[in-house]
Design an enzyme around this catalytic site. Structure first.
Site, PDB file in Angstrom:
ATOM      1  N   CYS A   1       0.851  -1.382  -0.022  1.00 18.35           N
ATOM      2  CA  CYS A   1      -0.087   0.143  -0.056  1.00 18.35           C
ATOM      3  C   CYS A   1       0.925   1.136  -0.038  1.00 18.35           C
ATOM      4  O   CYS A   1       0.391   2.178  -0.417  1.00 18.35           O
ATOM      5  CB  CYS A   1      -0.788  -0.110   1.176  1.00 18.35           C
ATOM      6  SG  CYS A   1      -1.970  -1.399   1.381  1.00 18.35           S
TER       7      CYS A   1
ATOM      8  N   HIS B   1      -3.885   7.076   1.253  1.00 24.00           N
ATOM      9  CA  HIS B   1      -4.105   5.573   0.378  1.00 24.00           C
ATOM     10  C   HIS B   1      -5.840   5.037   0.968  1.00 24.00           C
ATOM     11  O   HIS B   1      -5.915   5.027   2.047  1.00 24.00           O
ATOM     12  CB  HIS B   1      -2.981   4.644   1.143  1.00 24.00           C
ATOM     13  CG  HIS B   1      -3.503   3.060   0.855  1.00 24.00           C
ATOM     14  ND1 HIS B   1      -3.544   2.647  -0.114  1.00 24.00           N
ATOM     15  CD2 HIS B   1      -3.570   2.298   1.916  1.00 24.00           C
ATOM     16  CE1 HIS B   1      -4.063   1.371   0.028  1.00 24.00           C
ATOM     17  NE2 HIS B   1      -3.993   0.875   1.179  1.00 24.00           N
TER      18      HIS B   1
ATOM     19  N   ASN C   1     -10.056  -1.291  -2.380  1.00 24.32           N
ATOM     20  CA  ASN C   1      -8.526  -1.080  -2.088  1.00 24.32           C
ATOM     21  C   ASN C   1      -7.786  -1.410  -3.377  1.00 24.32           C
ATOM     22  O   ASN C   1      -7.604  -2.495  -3.386  1.00 24.32           O
ATOM     23  CB  ASN C   1      -8.412  -1.602  -0.534  1.00 24.32           C
ATOM     24  CG  ASN C   1      -6.841  -1.172  -0.258  1.00 24.32           C
ATOM     25  OD1 ASN C   1      -6.042  -1.096  -1.225  1.00 24.32           O
ATOM     26  ND2 ASN C   1      -6.557  -1.361   1.024  1.00 24.32           N
TER      27      ASN C   1
HETATM   28  N1  ACO Z   1     -18.959 -10.252   5.364  1.00 21.94           N
HETATM   29  C1  ACO Z   1     -19.813 -10.656   6.421  1.00 21.94           C
HETATM   30  N2  ACO Z   1     -19.073 -10.805   7.591  1.00 21.94           N
HETATM   31  C2  ACO Z   1     -17.837 -10.940   7.833  1.00 21.94           C
HETATM   32  C3  ACO Z   1     -17.276 -10.753   6.526  1.00 21.94           C
HETATM   33  C4  ACO Z   1     -17.527 -10.071   5.477  1.00 21.94           C
HETATM   34  N3  ACO Z   1     -17.074  -9.769   4.192  1.00 21.94           N
HETATM   35  N4  ACO Z   1     -15.764 -10.486   6.958  1.00 21.94           N
HETATM   36  C5  ACO Z   1     -15.750 -10.681   8.468  1.00 21.94           C
HETATM   37  N5  ACO Z   1     -17.100 -11.114   8.669  1.00 21.94           N
HETATM   38  C6  ACO Z   1     -17.547 -11.559   9.872  1.00 21.94           C
HETATM   39  C7  ACO Z   1     -16.316 -12.264  10.869  1.00 21.94           C
HETATM   40  O1  ACO Z   1     -16.288 -13.808  10.439  1.00 21.94           O
HETATM   41  C8  ACO Z   1     -16.648 -12.091  12.328  1.00 21.94           C
HETATM   42  O2  ACO Z   1     -17.651 -12.939  12.606  1.00 21.94           O
HETATM   43  P1  ACO Z   1     -17.970 -13.816  13.946  1.00 21.94           P
HETATM   44  O3  ACO Z   1     -18.081 -12.510  14.772  1.00 21.94           O
HETATM   45  O4  ACO Z   1     -19.159 -14.530  13.766  1.00 21.94           O
HETATM   46  O5  ACO Z   1     -16.676 -14.619  14.075  1.00 21.94           O
HETATM   47  C9  ACO Z   1     -17.348 -10.454  12.351  1.00 21.94           C
HETATM   48  O6  ACO Z   1     -17.516 -10.400  10.655  1.00 21.94           O
HETATM   49  C10 ACO Z   1     -16.341  -9.640  12.573  1.00 21.94           C
HETATM   50  O7  ACO Z   1     -15.227  -9.931  12.116  1.00 21.94           O
HETATM   51  P2  ACO Z   1     -13.942  -9.040  12.515  1.00 21.94           P
HETATM   52  O8  ACO Z   1     -12.915  -9.350  11.454  1.00 21.94           O
HETATM   53  O9  ACO Z   1     -13.662  -8.963  13.774  1.00 21.94           O
HETATM   54  O10 ACO Z   1     -14.257  -7.615  11.781  1.00 21.94           O
HETATM   55  P3  ACO Z   1     -14.031  -6.110  12.224  1.00 21.94           P
HETATM   56  O11 ACO Z   1     -15.012  -5.345  12.666  1.00 21.94           O
HETATM   57  O12 ACO Z   1     -12.549  -6.129  12.582  1.00 21.94           O
HETATM   58  O13 ACO Z   1     -13.917  -5.592  10.644  1.00 21.94           O
HETATM   59  C11 ACO Z   1     -12.488  -5.247   8.755  1.00 21.94           C
HETATM   60  C12 ACO Z   1     -13.083  -6.435   9.674  1.00 21.94           C
HETATM   61  C13 ACO Z   1     -13.372  -4.365   7.957  1.00 21.94           C
HETATM   62  C14 ACO Z   1     -11.459  -6.177   7.969  1.00 21.94           C
HETATM   63  C15 ACO Z   1     -11.646  -4.481   9.752  1.00 21.94           C
HETATM   64  O14 ACO Z   1     -10.781  -5.034  10.967  1.00 21.94           O
HETATM   65  C16 ACO Z   1     -10.822  -3.276   9.126  1.00 21.94           C
HETATM   66  O15 ACO Z   1     -11.387  -2.350   8.617  1.00 21.94           O
HETATM   67  N6  ACO Z   1      -9.502  -3.527   9.273  1.00 21.94           N
HETATM   68  C17 ACO Z   1      -8.530  -2.629   8.381  1.00 21.94           C
HETATM   69  C18 ACO Z   1      -8.170  -3.567   7.559  1.00 21.94           C
HETATM   70  C19 ACO Z   1      -8.011  -2.923   6.151  1.00 21.94           C
HETATM   71  O16 ACO Z   1      -8.261  -1.691   5.922  1.00 21.94           O
HETATM   72  N7  ACO Z   1      -7.139  -3.558   5.295  1.00 21.94           N
HETATM   73  C20 ACO Z   1      -6.669  -2.986   4.191  1.00 21.94           C
HETATM   74  C21 ACO Z   1      -5.710  -3.499   3.500  1.00 21.94           C
HETATM   75  S1  ACO Z   1      -4.361  -2.887   4.366  1.00 21.94           S
HETATM   76  C22 ACO Z   1      -4.248  -1.476   4.097  1.00 21.94           C
HETATM   77  O17 ACO Z   1      -4.605  -1.049   2.822  1.00 21.94           O
HETATM   78  C23 ACO Z   1      -3.641  -0.551   4.730  1.00 21.94           C
END
Ligand code: ACO
Length: 353
Positions: A114, A280, A310
């Site tokens: 990224c 980003h 992204n």
């Molecule tokens: N659809 C539906 N449910 C989902 C999905 C989806 N696509 N993905 C995960 N879940 C579920 C999980 O299985 C979990 O279910 P459970 O509670 O039954 O176990 C629940 O949603 C919560 O999962 P978490 O991973 O804890 O969700 P969180 O609230 O952390 O959100 C997310 C996930 C959106 C990825 C968040 O952590 C985030 O935004 N992180 C930043 C990551 C990021 O931006 N990465 C980009 C790439 S890196 C970069 O560019 C910097």
């Protein structure tokens, strides 16, 4: 001493639009979940067997070179940033060079995910300041959709990413006070496996020893030779990227403001001086928290993750170019670029337009 400016920019996104509803058909996810957590509404996917990271990079580069008022023959050097290259080796830089008939000039691939575009910009800036080159083509391009897990198992990662490319011509200038004012690059390899795509690789489990849940079963192996890849690893989905989403979120919202302040301090500016912030496009929630932390109004931040997802190394040049095309960046504006991503790596740049 010469310094550098952006002389031309271009971006390319594939035609195929994939909405959250489309993803609902192949995995257990919902439009509501994706919008709420990431802000993403749709993304573009490249045409399989027709497009690659290189071909998309070429499309963006052609526009950037034309807008710079140059031809391919004027380019002295290529820097290509991608985590989804056409080949494991050689890199996309040489493939783009071949496609664009720029044979003979140097081509460098960088792997900074990224932060790739900011690393590329900074490297180009140093080459120009040293007097070595006058016109450098930098490209960020990603074909994520060919390497994602489209089953429910991969939903936390897959819904976030999209395909596309952005490019810029970095050119030597003597104009005082204009162009790239400063760049700042950082990394912390402690977090390498928190957002990674580590198979197939030569690690053979070495760097994953303290993370048993990520260790692979390599089965019966000869004493030497062979590839660290088994059918079981394919079946288990160990050939896809893994992301510790919460961890990434936590570090991103801390490092974005830190590295932006670093660039402002270096140049004697303050947050109020920024006319346009291009973060980003990791996740809209991350951008919004960074914006809130800095206290910048909406019209001084550009986000387009809603439409493109992204696109990793391509996200900053796509957003920068689109903001400029929409007239949101004007002559004399102070533009701030900032990134955070896998590695972890992070960086910033300040540009006087
Ligand atoms: N659809 C539906 N449910 C989902 C999905 C989806 N696509 N993905 C995960 N879940 C579920 C999980 O299985 C979990 O279910 P459970 O509670 O039954 O176990 C629940 O949603 C919560 O999962 P978490 O991973 O804890 O969700 P969180 O609230 O952390 O959100 C997310 C996930 C959106 C990825 C968040 O952590 C985030 O935004 N992180 C930043 C990551 C990021 O931006 N990465 C980009 C790439 S890196 C970069 O560019 C910097």
């Amino acid at each position: 001493m010469p310094h550098s400016k952006i002389a031309g920019m271009g971006f390319y996104v594939p035609e195929q639009i994939v909405t959250n509803k489309d993803l609902e058909k192949v995995m257990d996810t919902t439009d509501e979940w994706i919008r709420e957590r990431t802000g993403i509404e749709e993304r573009r996917y490249a045409k399989k067997h027709e497009e690659t990271a290189t071909t998309m990079g070429v499309q963006a580069a052609n526009i950037a070179i034309e807008r710079a008022g140059l031809t391919n023959k004027d380019i002295d050097f290529i820097i290509f940033a991608t985590l989804s290259p056409d080949y494991y080796f050689p890199g996309c830089g040489v493939l783009l060079q071949r496609e664009m008939g720029m044979n003979g000039i140097g081509a460098l691939d960088i792997r900074n995910q990224c932060s790739g575009f900011i690393y590329a910009l900074s490297i180009a800036d140093q080459f120009i300041k040293s007097g070595m080159y006058k016109n450098i083509l930098i490209v960020g391009s990603e074909f994520h959709s060919c390497g994602l897990d489209f089953t429910t198992r991969g939903r936390n990662v897959t819904v976030i990413f999209g395909d596309g490319a952005g490019a810029a011509v970095i050119q030597a200038t003597e104009e005082e006070g204009k162009g790239i004012l400063t760049t700042h690059l950082h990394a912390d390899g402690k977090f390498a496996e928190e957002l990674a795509y580590y198979n197939p690789g030569s690690h053979g489990g070495v760097f994953l020893k303290d993370k048993p849940e990520r260790q692979s079963n390599y089965g019966e192996e000869p004493e030497f030779g062979g590839i660290f890849m088994t059918n079981e690893m394919v079946d288990d989905g160990q050939i896809y990227p893994t992301m510790n989403g919460r961890y990434v979120f936590k570090w991103a919202v801390e490092k974005f403001p830190e590295v932006i302040h670093e660039a402002l301090t270096k140049t004697g500016n303050v947050v109020d001086d920024i006319d346009m912030l291009i973060p980003h496009q990791a996740n809209l929630r991350i951008s919004q928290l960074v914006q809130m932390n800095l206290g910048i109004e909406n019209d001084r931040v550009y986000n387009n993750i809603q439409k493109y997802g992204n696109t990793t190394a391509a996200s900053i040049p796509i957003a920068l170019c689109e903001a400029w095309e929409k007239g949101k960046i004007k002559d004399g504006d102070l533009v701030c670029l900032a990134a955070f991503g896998s590695g972890f790596t992070w960086g910033s740049a300040l540009i006087r337009w």
